[in-house]
Design an enzyme around this catalytic site. Structure first.
Site, PDB file in Angstrom:
ATOM      1  N   LYS A   3     119.567  -1.228 -41.649  1.00 35.58           N
ATOM      2  CA  LYS A   3     119.315  -1.160 -40.212  1.00 35.58           C
ATOM      3  C   LYS A   3     118.188  -0.159 -39.978  1.00 35.58           C
ATOM      4  CE  LYS A   3     122.033  -0.445 -35.927  1.00 35.58           C
ATOM      5  NZ  LYS A   3     123.385  -0.103 -35.421  1.00 35.58           N
ATOM      6  N   SER A  52     125.210  -3.502 -32.139  1.00 32.17           N
ATOM      7  CA  SER A  52     123.774  -3.326 -32.220  1.00 32.17           C
ATOM      8  C   SER A  52     123.163  -3.690 -33.581  1.00 32.17           C
ATOM      9  CB  SER A  52     123.424  -1.873 -31.908  1.00 32.17           C
ATOM     10  OG  SER A  52     123.947  -1.006 -32.889  1.00 32.17           O
ATOM     11  N   SER A  94     129.397  -1.645 -33.534  1.00 30.70           N
ATOM     12  CA  SER A  94     128.075  -2.179 -33.880  1.00 30.70           C
ATOM     13  C   SER A  94     127.935  -2.753 -35.284  1.00 30.70           C
ATOM     14  CB  SER A  94     127.002  -1.106 -33.673  1.00 30.70           C
ATOM     15  OG  SER A  94     126.697  -0.982 -32.311  1.00 30.70           O
TER      16      SER A  94
END
Lengths: 497, 94
Positions: free
Chosen positions: A86, A161, A185
Protein backbone atom coordinates in the site's frame (compact mmCIF):
# COMPACT_ATOMS: atom_id res chain seq x y z
CA UNK A 1 10.84 -16.40 -20.86
CA UNK A 2 10.88 -19.28 -23.36
CA UNK A 3 9.40 -17.74 -26.46
CA UNK A 4 7.26 -19.88 -28.71
CA UNK A 5 6.83 -22.66 -26.18
CA UNK A 6 3.62 -23.35 -24.41
CA UNK A 7 4.38 -21.14 -21.43
CA UNK A 8 2.87 -22.20 -18.14
CA UNK A 9 0.83 -19.40 -16.63
CA UNK A 10 2.32 -18.52 -13.27
CA UNK A 11 -0.16 -15.84 -12.24
CA UNK A 12 -3.03 -16.55 -9.89
CA UNK A 13 -1.07 -19.15 -7.90
CA UNK A 14 -0.26 -19.13 -4.20
CA UNK A 15 3.12 -18.20 -2.73
CA UNK A 16 3.69 -21.62 -1.20
CA UNK A 17 3.08 -23.43 -4.50
CA UNK A 18 5.31 -20.98 -6.40
CA UNK A 19 7.91 -21.26 -3.66
CA UNK A 20 8.05 -25.02 -4.22
CA UNK A 21 8.47 -24.56 -8.00
CA UNK A 22 11.21 -21.98 -7.39
CA UNK A 23 12.99 -24.18 -4.87
CA UNK A 24 13.01 -27.12 -7.31
CA UNK A 25 14.17 -24.63 -9.97
CA UNK A 26 11.32 -25.59 -12.27
CA UNK A 27 10.70 -21.88 -12.71
CA UNK A 28 12.84 -18.79 -12.13
CA UNK A 29 11.87 -15.72 -10.19
CA UNK A 30 12.75 -13.68 -13.26
CA UNK A 31 10.13 -15.41 -15.43
CA UNK A 32 7.63 -15.31 -12.57
CA UNK A 33 8.21 -11.57 -12.18
CA UNK A 34 8.05 -10.96 -15.94
CA UNK A 35 4.71 -12.75 -16.19
CA UNK A 36 3.27 -10.68 -13.37
CA UNK A 37 4.56 -7.47 -14.95
CA UNK A 38 2.95 -8.45 -18.24
CA UNK A 39 -0.35 -8.97 -16.47
CA UNK A 40 0.01 -5.64 -14.70
CA UNK A 41 0.60 -3.96 -18.07
CA UNK A 42 -2.45 -5.68 -19.51
CA UNK A 43 -4.81 -4.93 -16.63
CA UNK A 44 -3.83 -1.60 -15.12
CA UNK A 45 -5.77 0.39 -17.71
CA UNK A 46 -8.93 -1.27 -16.37
CA UNK A 47 -8.20 -1.74 -12.67
CA UNK A 48 -5.72 0.94 -11.60
CA UNK A 49 -4.55 -0.96 -8.53
CA UNK A 50 -1.14 0.76 -8.57
CA UNK A 51 0.10 4.28 -8.03
CA UNK A 52 3.65 3.27 -8.98
CA UNK A 53 4.90 0.11 -10.70
CA UNK A 54 8.60 -0.54 -10.12
CA UNK A 55 9.14 -2.99 -12.98
CA UNK A 56 12.87 -2.51 -13.58
CA UNK A 57 13.69 -2.76 -9.90
CA UNK A 58 11.52 -5.87 -9.63
CA UNK A 59 13.38 -7.63 -12.46
CA UNK A 60 16.71 -6.73 -10.82
CA UNK A 61 15.58 -8.16 -7.49
CA UNK A 62 14.28 -11.31 -9.19
CA UNK A 63 17.58 -11.86 -11.05
CA UNK A 64 19.49 -11.43 -7.80
CA UNK A 65 17.31 -14.07 -6.11
CA UNK A 66 17.79 -16.43 -9.07
CA UNK A 67 21.57 -15.97 -8.82
CA UNK A 68 21.58 -16.69 -5.11
CA UNK A 69 19.48 -19.79 -5.66
CA UNK A 70 21.77 -20.95 -8.46
CA UNK A 71 24.66 -20.67 -6.02
CA UNK A 72 22.84 -23.16 -3.84
CA UNK A 73 21.73 -20.73 -1.10
CA UNK A 74 18.81 -21.80 1.07
CA UNK A 75 16.28 -18.98 0.70
CA UNK A 76 13.21 -18.06 2.79
CA UNK A 77 9.83 -19.23 1.47
CA UNK A 78 8.81 -15.79 0.13
CA UNK A 79 12.08 -15.34 -1.80
CA UNK A 80 11.48 -14.44 -5.41
CA UNK A 81 7.72 -13.98 -4.94
CA UNK A 82 6.17 -10.82 -6.49
CA UNK A 83 4.36 -8.64 -3.97
CA UNK A 84 3.04 -5.09 -3.60
CA UNK A 85 2.68 -2.52 -0.82
CA UNK A 86 0.00 0.00 0.00
CA UNK A 87 1.35 3.43 -0.86
CA UNK A 88 1.46 4.56 2.78
CA UNK A 89 4.48 2.40 3.64
CA UNK A 90 7.81 4.14 3.22
CA UNK A 91 10.08 2.64 0.56
CA UNK A 92 13.62 4.00 0.31
CA UNK A 93 14.09 5.65 -3.07
CA UNK A 94 10.56 4.80 -4.26
CA UNK A 95 7.84 7.44 -4.25
CA UNK A 96 5.35 7.09 -1.38
CA UNK A 97 2.25 9.25 -1.86
CA UNK A 98 -0.60 8.06 0.39
CA UNK A 99 -2.58 8.73 -2.82
CA UNK A 100 -2.47 12.41 -1.89
CA UNK A 101 -1.48 15.48 -3.88
CA UNK A 102 0.30 16.74 -0.80
CA UNK A 103 2.83 13.87 -1.03
CA UNK A 104 2.78 13.56 -4.84
CA UNK A 105 6.59 13.72 -5.06
CA UNK A 106 7.72 12.34 -1.68
CA UNK A 107 10.63 9.88 -1.89
CA UNK A 108 11.33 8.42 1.56
CA UNK A 109 14.96 8.30 2.71
CA UNK A 110 14.32 5.00 4.55
CA UNK A 111 12.34 1.75 4.44
CA UNK A 112 9.46 0.96 6.79
CA UNK A 113 10.28 -1.99 9.06
CA UNK A 114 7.82 -4.27 7.20
CA UNK A 115 9.53 -3.33 3.92
CA UNK A 116 12.95 -4.10 5.39
CA UNK A 117 11.61 -7.45 6.58
CA UNK A 118 10.11 -8.35 3.20
CA UNK A 119 13.36 -7.34 1.47
CA UNK A 120 15.29 -9.55 3.88
CA UNK A 121 12.88 -12.38 2.98
CA UNK A 122 13.79 -11.87 -0.69
CA UNK A 123 10.32 -10.74 -1.79
CA UNK A 124 10.22 -9.03 -5.18
CA UNK A 125 8.62 -5.58 -4.82
CA UNK A 126 6.38 -4.83 -7.79
CA UNK A 127 5.17 -1.40 -6.73
CA UNK A 128 2.93 0.74 -4.58
CA UNK A 129 -0.84 0.32 -4.43
CA UNK A 130 -3.61 2.88 -4.65
CA UNK A 131 -5.70 3.76 -1.60
CA UNK A 132 -8.16 6.28 -0.26
CA UNK A 133 -6.14 9.42 0.49
CA UNK A 134 -4.29 8.97 3.80
CA UNK A 135 -6.32 5.74 4.27
CA UNK A 136 -9.53 7.71 4.87
CA UNK A 137 -12.32 5.98 3.02
CA UNK A 138 -13.96 2.68 2.16
CA UNK A 139 -13.94 2.61 -1.65
CA UNK A 140 -10.71 4.23 -3.04
CA UNK A 141 -13.00 6.94 -4.44
CA UNK A 142 -11.08 9.31 -2.14
CA UNK A 143 -7.77 8.60 -3.88
CA UNK A 144 -6.20 11.92 -4.84
CA UNK A 145 -5.36 10.40 -8.25
CA UNK A 146 -8.06 7.99 -9.56
CA UNK A 147 -10.14 5.17 -8.04
CA UNK A 148 -9.27 1.47 -8.26
CA UNK A 149 -11.91 -0.85 -9.78
CA UNK A 150 -13.04 -4.17 -8.41
CA UNK A 151 -11.54 -6.94 -10.59
CA UNK A 152 -14.73 -9.01 -10.15
CA UNK A 153 -17.01 -6.30 -11.48
CA UNK A 154 -15.59 -3.07 -12.82
CA UNK A 155 -18.75 -1.17 -11.86
CA UNK A 156 -18.11 -1.99 -8.20
CA UNK A 157 -15.67 -0.36 -5.79
CA UNK A 158 -12.84 -2.61 -4.50
CA UNK A 159 -13.45 -1.38 -0.96
CA UNK A 160 -11.02 0.72 0.97
CA UNK A 161 -8.92 2.16 2.06
CA UNK A 162 -6.46 -0.58 0.95
CA UNK A 163 -8.48 -1.14 -2.25
CA UNK A 164 -5.43 -1.18 -4.54
CA UNK A 165 -3.64 -3.84 -2.46
CA UNK A 166 -6.76 -6.05 -2.43
CA UNK A 167 -7.50 -5.60 -6.15
CA UNK A 168 -3.87 -6.34 -7.13
CA UNK A 169 -4.05 -9.75 -5.42
CA UNK A 170 -7.58 -10.48 -6.67
CA UNK A 171 -6.59 -9.70 -10.27
CA UNK A 172 -3.45 -11.85 -10.04
CA UNK A 173 -1.13 -8.87 -10.57
CA UNK A 174 0.86 -9.90 -7.49
CA UNK A 175 0.93 -13.00 -5.29
CA UNK A 176 0.35 -11.11 -2.05
CA UNK A 177 0.32 -7.56 -0.78
CA UNK A 178 0.33 -5.51 2.40
CA UNK A 179 -2.34 -3.06 3.46
CA UNK A 180 -3.10 -1.12 6.61
CA UNK A 181 -6.24 -1.29 8.73
CA UNK A 182 -7.43 1.56 10.97
CA UNK A 183 -11.16 0.79 10.97
CA UNK A 184 -11.49 -2.06 8.47
CA UNK A 185 -9.22 -0.93 5.66
CA UNK A 186 -7.76 -4.42 5.13
CA UNK A 187 -10.79 -6.59 5.93
CA UNK A 188 -13.51 -4.70 4.03
CA UNK A 189 -11.57 -4.59 0.71
CA UNK A 190 -10.55 -8.23 1.24
CA UNK A 191 -14.26 -9.07 1.51
CA UNK A 192 -15.18 -6.98 -1.55
CA UNK A 193 -12.36 -8.43 -3.68
CA UNK A 194 -12.64 -12.09 -2.63
CA UNK A 195 -9.21 -12.44 -0.98
CA UNK A 196 -7.96 -13.05 2.55
CA UNK A 197 -7.11 -10.00 4.64
CA UNK A 198 -5.81 -9.98 8.20
CA UNK A 199 -5.62 -7.15 10.71
CA UNK A 200 -3.15 -8.18 13.41
CA UNK A 201 -3.39 -7.43 17.12
CA UNK A 202 -2.36 -3.83 17.78
CA UNK A 203 1.39 -3.80 18.43
CA UNK A 204 2.15 -7.16 16.79
CA UNK A 205 3.47 -5.63 13.53
CA UNK A 206 5.76 -2.60 13.55
CA UNK A 207 4.26 0.70 12.42
CA UNK A 208 7.72 2.24 11.86
CA UNK A 209 7.62 3.82 8.40
CA UNK A 210 3.83 3.47 8.06
CA UNK A 211 2.58 6.99 7.38
CA UNK A 212 0.31 7.63 10.36
CA UNK A 213 -3.46 8.12 10.12
CA UNK A 214 -4.70 7.25 13.65
CA UNK A 215 -1.75 5.97 15.64
CA UNK A 216 -3.67 4.08 18.35
CA UNK A 217 -5.63 2.12 15.70
CA UNK A 218 -3.38 1.64 12.64
CA UNK A 219 -1.99 -1.84 11.91
CA UNK A 220 -0.28 -3.34 8.86
CA UNK A 221 -1.42 -6.75 7.60
CA UNK A 222 -1.40 -9.09 4.59
CA UNK A 223 -3.71 -9.77 1.63
CA UNK A 224 -3.29 -13.31 0.30
CA UNK A 225 -5.07 -15.93 -1.81
CA UNK A 226 -5.22 -18.58 0.86
CA UNK A 227 -4.60 -19.21 4.55
CA UNK A 228 -1.21 -20.89 4.09
CA UNK A 229 0.10 -17.79 2.33
CA UNK A 230 -1.42 -15.65 5.07
CA UNK A 231 0.62 -17.54 7.70
CA UNK A 232 3.79 -17.27 5.57
CA UNK A 233 3.48 -13.50 5.22
CA UNK A 234 2.71 -13.20 8.94
CA UNK A 235 5.93 -15.10 9.66
CA UNK A 236 7.82 -12.54 7.58
CA UNK A 237 6.38 -9.32 9.04
CA UNK A 238 5.31 -9.98 12.67
CA UNK A 239 7.46 -9.32 15.71
CA UNK A 240 8.84 -6.69 18.06
CA UNK A 241 10.61 -3.61 16.67
CA UNK A 242 12.55 -1.22 18.88
CA UNK A 243 11.90 1.57 16.34
CA UNK A 244 8.16 1.52 17.19
CA UNK A 245 7.55 2.45 20.83
CA UNK A 246 4.05 0.91 20.66
CA UNK A 247 5.43 -2.40 19.40
CA UNK A 248 4.49 -5.21 21.79
CA UNK A 249 7.42 -7.08 23.37
CA UNK A 250 6.12 -10.39 22.06
CA UNK A 251 7.94 -13.14 20.16
CA UNK A 252 6.01 -14.18 17.06
CA UNK A 253 5.54 -17.95 16.69
CA UNK A 254 5.73 -19.93 13.44
CA UNK A 255 2.18 -19.22 12.30
CA UNK A 256 2.09 -22.13 9.86
CA UNK A 257 1.86 -24.34 12.97
CA UNK A 258 -1.73 -23.11 13.43
CA UNK A 259 -2.89 -24.31 10.01
CA UNK A 260 -4.82 -27.26 11.43
CA UNK A 261 -7.92 -28.80 9.91
CA UNK A 262 -9.64 -29.12 13.27
CA UNK A 263 -12.17 -27.00 15.12
CA UNK A 264 -13.42 -29.71 17.46
CA UNK A 265 -14.40 -28.30 20.83
CA UNK A 266 -13.77 -24.68 19.85
CA UNK A 267 -16.33 -22.21 21.17
CA UNK A 268 -17.35 -19.66 18.59
CA UNK A 269 -19.55 -16.70 19.51
CA UNK A 270 -21.95 -15.08 17.05
CA UNK A 271 -22.47 -11.45 18.10
CA UNK A 272 -26.15 -10.78 17.50
CA UNK A 273 -25.66 -7.01 17.04
CA UNK A 274 -23.65 -7.70 13.86
CA UNK A 275 -26.53 -9.63 12.31
CA UNK A 276 -29.05 -6.82 12.68
CA UNK A 277 -29.35 -3.38 11.16
CA UNK A 278 -28.74 -2.98 7.46
CA UNK A 279 -27.29 -6.41 6.78
CA UNK A 280 -27.89 -7.87 3.32
CA UNK A 281 -30.10 -10.97 3.63
CA UNK A 282 -27.78 -13.09 1.52
CA UNK A 283 -24.77 -12.03 3.56
CA UNK A 284 -26.66 -13.05 6.71
CA UNK A 285 -27.53 -16.38 5.08
CA UNK A 286 -23.84 -17.05 4.37
CA UNK A 287 -22.94 -16.44 8.01
CA UNK A 288 -25.58 -18.98 9.00
CA UNK A 289 -24.21 -21.44 6.45
CA UNK A 290 -20.73 -21.03 7.95
CA UNK A 291 -22.11 -21.61 11.45
CA UNK A 292 -23.77 -24.87 10.33
CA UNK A 293 -20.53 -26.00 8.72
CA UNK A 294 -18.46 -25.22 11.81
CA UNK A 295 -20.94 -27.09 14.04
CA UNK A 296 -20.86 -30.05 11.70
CA UNK A 297 -17.06 -30.04 12.08
CA UNK A 298 -17.33 -30.16 15.85
CA UNK A 299 -17.23 -26.51 16.91
CA UNK A 300 -19.72 -25.12 19.37
CA UNK A 301 -21.47 -21.95 18.13
CA UNK A 302 -23.69 -19.75 20.22
CA UNK A 303 -25.15 -16.27 20.04
CA UNK A 304 -23.47 -13.64 22.20
CA UNK A 305 -24.26 -10.00 22.84
CA UNK A 306 -21.78 -7.13 22.51
CA UNK A 307 -24.16 -4.45 23.74
CA UNK A 308 -22.04 -1.38 22.93
CA UNK A 309 -21.55 -2.27 19.26
CA UNK A 310 -23.72 0.55 17.91
CA UNK A 311 -21.61 3.12 19.79
CA UNK A 312 -18.33 1.95 18.30
CA UNK A 313 -18.81 3.70 14.96
CA UNK A 314 -19.56 7.20 16.32
CA UNK A 315 -16.75 6.81 18.91
CA UNK A 316 -14.36 5.79 16.13
CA UNK A 317 -15.31 8.85 14.06
CA UNK A 318 -14.24 11.03 16.97
CA UNK A 319 -11.05 9.18 17.96
CA UNK A 320 -9.64 8.50 14.48
CA UNK A 321 -10.17 12.06 13.15
CA UNK A 322 -8.81 13.51 16.42
CA UNK A 323 -5.59 11.52 16.04
CA UNK A 324 -5.51 12.29 12.30
CA UNK A 325 -5.86 16.03 12.86
CA UNK A 326 -2.70 15.88 14.93
CA UNK A 327 -0.79 13.44 12.68
CA UNK A 328 -1.57 15.41 9.51
CA UNK A 329 -0.40 18.71 11.01
CA UNK A 330 3.09 17.83 9.70
CA UNK A 331 2.07 18.46 6.07
CA UNK A 332 2.97 22.12 5.88
CA UNK A 333 5.02 22.48 2.70
CA UNK A 334 8.30 22.94 4.59
CA UNK A 335 10.22 19.65 4.60
CA UNK A 336 8.65 17.50 1.87
CA UNK A 337 5.76 17.18 -0.53
CA UNK A 338 3.70 19.91 -2.11
CA UNK A 339 4.34 23.59 -1.43
CA UNK A 340 2.11 26.35 -2.74
CA UNK A 341 4.15 29.56 -2.60
CA UNK A 342 2.75 32.56 -0.73
CA UNK A 343 4.07 35.83 0.69
CA UNK A 344 4.25 34.71 4.30
CA UNK A 345 4.67 31.39 6.07
CA UNK A 346 1.15 31.08 7.50
CA UNK A 347 -0.40 31.76 4.09
CA UNK A 348 1.99 29.19 2.60
CA UNK A 349 0.70 26.59 5.15
CA UNK A 350 -2.93 27.45 4.38
CA UNK A 351 -2.54 27.42 0.60
CA UNK A 352 -0.48 24.22 0.61
CA UNK A 353 -2.87 22.27 2.84
CA UNK A 354 -5.98 23.54 1.05
CA UNK A 355 -4.69 22.50 -2.37
CA UNK A 356 -2.89 19.33 -1.22
CA UNK A 357 -5.61 17.61 0.82
CA UNK A 358 -8.82 16.22 -0.68
CA UNK A 359 -12.37 16.79 0.54
CA UNK A 360 -12.66 13.84 2.94
CA UNK A 361 -9.23 14.41 4.50
CA UNK A 362 -10.14 18.04 5.16
CA UNK A 363 -13.46 16.95 6.66
CA UNK A 364 -11.71 14.57 9.08
CA UNK A 365 -9.03 17.11 10.01
CA UNK A 366 -11.77 19.61 10.87
CA UNK A 367 -13.90 17.02 12.67
CA UNK A 368 -10.90 15.95 14.77
CA UNK A 369 -9.81 19.51 15.44
CA UNK A 370 -13.36 20.33 16.57
CA UNK A 371 -13.54 17.26 18.87
CA UNK A 372 -10.24 18.27 20.49
CA UNK A 373 -10.92 21.99 20.68
CA UNK A 374 -11.46 23.92 23.86
CA UNK A 375 -15.01 23.49 25.17
CA UNK A 376 -15.72 20.30 23.18
CA UNK A 377 -12.94 17.99 24.36
CA UNK A 378 -14.95 16.42 27.20
CA UNK A 379 -18.19 16.14 25.24
CA UNK A 380 -16.59 14.44 22.26
CA UNK A 381 -13.03 13.16 22.64
CA UNK A 382 -13.13 12.10 26.29
CA UNK A 383 -16.62 10.65 25.83
CA UNK A 384 -15.38 8.60 22.86
CA UNK A 385 -12.41 7.26 24.86
CA UNK A 386 -14.82 6.08 27.58
CA UNK A 387 -17.03 4.39 24.97
CA UNK A 388 -13.85 2.73 23.72
CA UNK A 389 -13.41 1.21 27.19
CA UNK A 390 -16.96 -0.20 27.04
CA UNK A 391 -16.46 -1.63 23.54
CA UNK A 392 -13.27 -3.33 24.72
CA UNK A 393 -15.04 -4.68 27.84
CA UNK A 394 -17.75 -6.22 25.65
CA UNK A 395 -15.07 -8.19 23.81
CA UNK A 396 -13.26 -9.13 27.05
CA UNK A 397 -16.49 -10.56 28.43
CA UNK A 398 -17.25 -12.46 25.23
CA UNK A 399 -13.73 -13.92 25.16
CA UNK A 400 -14.10 -15.17 28.72
CA UNK A 401 -16.52 -17.67 27.19
CA UNK A 402 -15.59 -17.96 23.51
CA UNK A 403 -12.37 -18.75 21.61
CA UNK A 404 -13.30 -16.48 18.70
CA UNK A 405 -16.23 -14.64 17.14
CA UNK A 406 -17.79 -14.96 13.70
CA UNK A 407 -19.51 -12.05 11.89
CA UNK A 408 -19.97 -10.70 8.38
CA UNK A 409 -16.96 -8.56 7.32
CA UNK A 410 -19.19 -5.91 5.79
CA UNK A 411 -23.00 -5.70 5.85
CA UNK A 412 -23.15 -5.83 2.04
CA UNK A 413 -21.14 -6.96 -0.99
CA UNK A 414 -19.19 -4.30 -2.91
CA UNK A 415 -21.33 -1.29 -3.79
CA UNK A 416 -21.27 0.68 -7.06
CA UNK A 417 -19.09 3.70 -7.75
CA UNK A 418 -20.89 6.86 -6.71
CA UNK A 419 -23.43 5.01 -4.57
CA UNK A 420 -22.12 6.42 -1.28
CA UNK A 421 -19.60 9.00 -2.48
CA UNK A 422 -21.76 12.03 -1.68
CA UNK A 423 -22.92 10.85 1.71
CA UNK A 424 -20.03 10.53 4.19
CA UNK A 425 -22.21 8.91 6.86
CA UNK A 426 -23.47 6.11 4.62
CA UNK A 427 -19.85 5.47 3.52
CA UNK A 428 -18.78 5.29 7.20
CA UNK A 429 -21.50 2.66 7.83
CA UNK A 430 -19.84 0.16 5.49
CA UNK A 431 -17.20 -0.37 8.21
CA UNK A 432 -19.72 -1.02 10.97
CA UNK A 433 -18.62 -4.65 11.49
CA UNK A 434 -14.88 -3.95 11.40
CA UNK A 435 -14.45 -0.76 13.45
CA UNK A 436 -15.12 -2.19 16.96
CA UNK A 437 -12.13 -4.53 16.46
CA UNK A 438 -9.70 -1.63 15.99
CA UNK A 439 -11.02 0.17 19.07
CA UNK A 440 -10.32 -2.99 21.10
CA UNK A 441 -6.93 -3.58 19.43
CA UNK A 442 -7.70 -7.27 18.78
CA UNK A 443 -6.99 -9.34 15.64
CA UNK A 444 -9.51 -10.21 12.93
CA UNK A 445 -9.43 -11.61 9.43
CA UNK A 446 -11.75 -11.70 6.46
CA UNK A 447 -12.13 -14.99 4.60
CA UNK A 448 -13.84 -15.11 1.19
CA UNK A 449 -16.93 -17.30 1.50
CA UNK A 450 -19.38 -16.81 -1.34
CA UNK A 451 -20.73 -14.26 -3.79
CA UNK A 452 -23.86 -12.19 -4.38
CA UNK A 453 -24.45 -11.47 -8.08
CA UNK A 454 -20.80 -12.20 -8.80
CA UNK A 455 -19.54 -9.89 -6.06
CA UNK A 456 -17.54 -11.61 -3.30
CA UNK A 457 -18.65 -11.75 0.33
CA UNK A 458 -16.28 -12.38 3.22
CA UNK A 459 -16.71 -13.70 6.73
CA UNK A 460 -14.95 -12.02 9.63
CA UNK A 461 -13.29 -13.99 12.43
CA UNK A 462 -12.37 -11.96 15.50
CA UNK A 463 -9.90 -13.23 18.10
CA UNK A 464 -8.33 -12.48 21.46
CA UNK A 465 -5.30 -10.18 21.59
CA UNK A 466 -2.21 -12.04 20.32
CA UNK A 467 -4.31 -15.11 19.49
CA UNK A 468 -4.09 -14.92 15.70
CA UNK A 469 -3.45 -18.67 15.90
CA UNK A 470 -7.10 -19.50 16.60
CA UNK A 471 -8.20 -17.35 13.66
CA UNK A 472 -5.80 -19.19 11.37
CA UNK A 473 -7.05 -22.54 12.63
CA UNK A 474 -10.74 -21.76 12.12
CA UNK A 475 -10.22 -20.08 8.73
CA UNK A 476 -7.98 -22.91 7.54
CA UNK A 477 -10.56 -25.49 8.59
CA UNK A 478 -13.30 -23.63 6.71
CA UNK A 479 -11.01 -23.36 3.71
CA UNK A 480 -10.34 -27.11 3.72
CA UNK A 481 -13.92 -28.20 4.29
CA UNK A 482 -16.06 -25.92 2.22
CA UNK A 483 -16.21 -25.29 -1.45
CA UNK A 484 -15.17 -21.72 -0.79
CA UNK A 485 -16.03 -19.70 -3.80
CA UNK A 486 -12.77 -18.18 -4.94
CA UNK A 487 -14.29 -16.22 -7.76
CA UNK A 488 -11.99 -15.64 -10.69
CA UNK A 489 -11.93 -12.03 -11.75
CA UNK A 490 -13.95 -11.40 -14.86
CA UNK A 491 -11.87 -8.95 -16.83
CA UNK A 492 -13.19 -9.80 -20.26
CA UNK A 493 -16.82 -9.05 -19.67
CA UNK A 494 -18.29 -6.75 -17.07
CA UNK A 495 -16.23 -3.85 -18.32
CA UNK A 496 -19.24 -1.57 -18.44
CA UNK A 497 -18.37 1.87 -17.11
CA UNK B 1 -27.70 22.61 14.21
CA UNK B 2 -24.68 21.49 16.21
CA UNK B 3 -22.25 23.83 14.49
CA UNK B 4 -22.65 27.02 12.51
CA UNK B 5 -20.69 28.32 9.58
CA UNK B 6 -18.79 30.52 12.04
CA UNK B 7 -17.67 27.38 13.95
CA UNK B 8 -16.51 25.83 10.68
CA UNK B 9 -14.49 28.98 9.92
CA UNK B 10 -12.88 28.78 13.36
CA UNK B 11 -12.04 25.10 13.02
CA UNK B 12 -10.62 25.72 9.53
CA UNK B 13 -8.41 28.44 10.98
CA UNK B 14 -7.14 26.07 13.70
CA UNK B 15 -6.57 23.38 11.04
CA UNK B 16 -4.67 25.79 8.72
CA UNK B 17 -7.17 25.23 5.92
CA UNK B 18 -8.50 27.93 3.63
CA UNK B 19 -12.10 27.28 2.60
CA UNK B 20 -14.14 28.84 -0.18
CA UNK B 21 -17.67 30.05 0.61
CA UNK B 22 -19.03 26.98 -1.14
CA UNK B 23 -16.73 24.71 0.95
CA UNK B 24 -17.87 26.36 4.18
CA UNK B 25 -21.47 25.66 3.31
CA UNK B 26 -20.74 22.05 2.34
CA UNK B 27 -18.68 21.29 5.45
CA UNK B 28 -21.20 22.96 7.75
CA UNK B 29 -23.85 20.59 6.40
CA UNK B 30 -21.79 17.38 6.42
CA UNK B 31 -20.20 18.05 9.82
CA UNK B 32 -23.64 18.72 11.28
CA UNK B 33 -24.97 15.44 9.94
CA UNK B 34 -21.99 13.59 11.47
CA UNK B 35 -22.18 15.38 14.83
CA UNK B 36 -25.93 14.78 15.05
CA UNK B 37 -25.32 11.09 14.52
CA UNK B 38 -22.80 11.18 17.38
CA UNK B 39 -25.57 12.30 19.70
CA UNK B 40 -26.37 8.64 20.31
CA UNK B 41 -23.25 8.47 22.49
CA UNK B 42 -25.12 10.54 25.07
CA UNK B 43 -27.47 7.62 25.67
CA UNK B 44 -24.60 5.87 27.44
CA UNK B 45 -23.84 6.81 31.03
CA UNK B 46 -20.04 6.98 31.15
CA UNK B 47 -19.70 8.88 34.44
CA UNK B 48 -17.94 5.98 36.16
CA UNK B 49 -15.97 4.71 33.13
CA UNK B 50 -12.24 5.23 32.70
CA UNK B 51 -11.12 6.40 29.25
CA UNK B 52 -8.99 4.13 27.01
CA UNK B 53 -6.48 6.10 24.95
CA UNK B 54 -4.46 3.04 24.15
CA UNK B 55 -5.17 -0.70 24.27
CA UNK B 56 -1.72 -1.97 25.21
CA UNK B 57 -0.50 -1.74 28.80
CA UNK B 58 2.63 0.08 27.63
CA UNK B 59 5.10 1.80 29.87
CA UNK B 60 7.77 4.28 28.87
CA UNK B 61 10.21 2.66 26.50
CA UNK B 62 13.81 3.42 27.36
CA UNK B 63 17.07 2.55 25.67
CA UNK B 64 20.73 3.23 26.35
CA UNK B 65 21.67 6.81 25.55
CA UNK B 66 23.99 5.91 22.71
CA UNK B 67 24.15 7.52 19.31
CA UNK B 68 22.81 5.20 16.64
CA UNK B 69 22.65 5.60 12.90
CA UNK B 70 21.08 8.76 11.56
CA UNK B 71 19.83 9.64 8.12
CA UNK B 72 22.20 11.46 5.79
CA UNK B 73 21.50 15.18 5.76
CA UNK B 74 21.50 15.28 1.97
CA UNK B 75 18.87 12.51 1.78
CA UNK B 76 16.62 14.31 4.25
CA UNK B 77 16.91 17.64 2.46
CA UNK B 78 16.35 16.03 -0.94
CA UNK B 79 12.56 16.24 -0.48
CA UNK B 80 12.54 19.90 0.57
CA UNK B 81 10.54 22.22 -1.68
CA UNK B 82 13.12 24.94 -0.97
CA UNK B 83 16.47 24.87 0.82
CA UNK B 84 19.51 26.99 1.52
CA UNK B 85 22.83 26.23 3.22
CA UNK B 86 21.71 22.86 4.53
CA UNK B 87 18.45 24.25 5.94
CA UNK B 88 14.78 24.19 4.94
CA UNK B 89 13.87 27.58 3.51
CA UNK B 90 10.46 29.19 4.17
CA UNK B 91 8.93 32.57 3.30
CA UNK B 92 9.77 35.54 5.51
CA UNK B 93 8.32 35.17 9.00
CA UNK B 94 9.11 38.55 10.56
Amino acid sequence: MRKGENVLSLTGLTAYKLSELLRKREISSTELTEQHLELINALEGKINAFVTVTGEDAIKQAREIDKRRARGEELPSLAGIPAALKDNMCTKGVKTTCSSEILYNFVPPYDATVVEKLRAAGTVMMGKCNMDEFAMGSSTENSGFAPTKNPHDLRAVPGGSSGGSAAAVAAGEVVFSLGSDTGGSIRQPASFCGVIGLKPTYGYVSRYGLIAFASSLDQIGPFTRDMTDCALVMNAIFGHDSKDSTSAPVEAPDFTGYLKDDVKGLKIGIPKEYMQSGIDQQVAAYVKKAIEKLEELGAFCEEVSLPHTEYALPAYYIIAPAEASSNLARYDGVRYGLRVEADDTISMFNETRSRGFGEEVKRRIMLGTYALSSGYYDAYYLKALKIRTLVKQDFDEAFAKFDCLLTPTSPTPAFDFGEKADDPLSMYMSDICTIPVNLAGIPALSLPFDTVDGRPVGLQLIGKAFDEGTLLRVAYTLEQNTDLTRPKPDLEGGAAE
Amino acid sequence: MKITQKDVEHVALLSRLKLSEEDKDKYTQSLNAILEYMEILNRVDTSSIEPTAHVLPLKNVFREDEAGETLEKELVLANAPDRENGCFRVPRII
